[in-house]
Design an enzyme around this catalytic site. Structure first.
Site: not given
Length: 267
Positions: A15, A34, A57-58, A81, A133, A146
């Protein structure tokens, strides 16, 4: 029309890559972030000079700070995202897997959001779209961290909006539903599962990465200029179907009509 810079995390595939493509079509230059260097390289080859790939690396504050400092100017749009899934029952999931999902999904959204918002505020404003989500709206079994991490993103979005909207930074959230893309590819490779799942969606189909990208770009655009702190479910209506599966005798379907008729007749 040039819209300035858009930062898209988790842009190397799925996505995130589709959002990046849509952003370029809308006139943005995309800073694609990313940990997947190969995915970023492929994306940059596809999008050309409008895409500047950076391995970030977020979940690492130093990595995020370096990437934000390297931006040539304050971005007008941030799409948080990046996300991972470490599924499993709560009774047995390893603490390390729980922490990994929370670190990337929730803490990563916080670290990137805070760092980019600071530059946006200095420049006079911008828009942030966080990726949650429907798992963050309605809990799913065996989802490990999650569900909790995505629910946290919904509330973090509201918190960010409260603190930053007065500084010109709008913050909203997209909550994708049953999307045939990204981390769900393995699920929908099973044709029977695909058939059963899409049959439960009121619109009768699974969502696409393009559906999500369209929602993200709308919330990041001036057309959504008076929208902040909101979560938009891009789910074909599935989060509103709880009562649709409940048993219901046909005899009660006319009760309201009869009562209304009686009231009109003075009964």
């Amino acid at each position: 029309m040039t819209r300035g810079w858009a930062v898209v995390t988790g842009a190397g595939n799925g996505i995130g890559a589709v959002i990046s493509r849509h952003a370029v079509k809308e006139g943005y230059r995309v800073a694609a972030w990313d940990v997947d260097a190969a995915g970023l390289e492929a994306l940059a080859a596809d999008l050309g000079p409008a895409c500047v790939p950076t391995v970030v690396d977020v979940a690492d504050e130093g990595s995020v700070a370096a990437a934000v400092a390297a931006l040539p100017e304050a971005p007008s749009l941030l799409v948080n995202n990046a996300g991972i899934a470490r599924f499993g029952p709560l009774l047995t999931i390893a603490a390390a897997d729980w922490r990994a999902a929370v670190d990337v999904n929730l803490t990563g959204t916080f670290l990137v959001g805070r760092a980019v918002a600071a530059r946006m505020i200095e420049a006079g404003g911008g828009a942030i779209v966080n990726m949650a989500s429907i798992n963050g709206i309605a809990a799913a079994p065996n989802a490990g961290a999650y569900t909790a991490s995505k629910a946290g993103i919904v509330k973090l979005t509201e918190h960010m909006a409260l603190e930053w909207s007065g500084h010109g930074v709008r913050v909203n959230c997209v909550a994708p539903g049953l999307i045939n893309a990204g981390m769900s590819d393995a699920i929908y490779a099973d044709e029977e599962v695909r058939r059963l799942r899409q049959a439960r969606v009121p619109q009768g189909r699974l969502g696409t990465a393009e559906d999500v990208a369209d929602a993200v770009l709308f919330l990041g655009s001036p057309k959504a200029g008076y929208i902040s702190g909101q979560t938009l479910a891009v789910d074909g209506g599935i989060t509103k179907t709880a009562l649709a599966s409940m048993p219901r005798p046909k005899s009660v379907d006319s009760v309201g009509v009869d009562e209304g008729a009686a009231a009109r007749e003075g009964g």
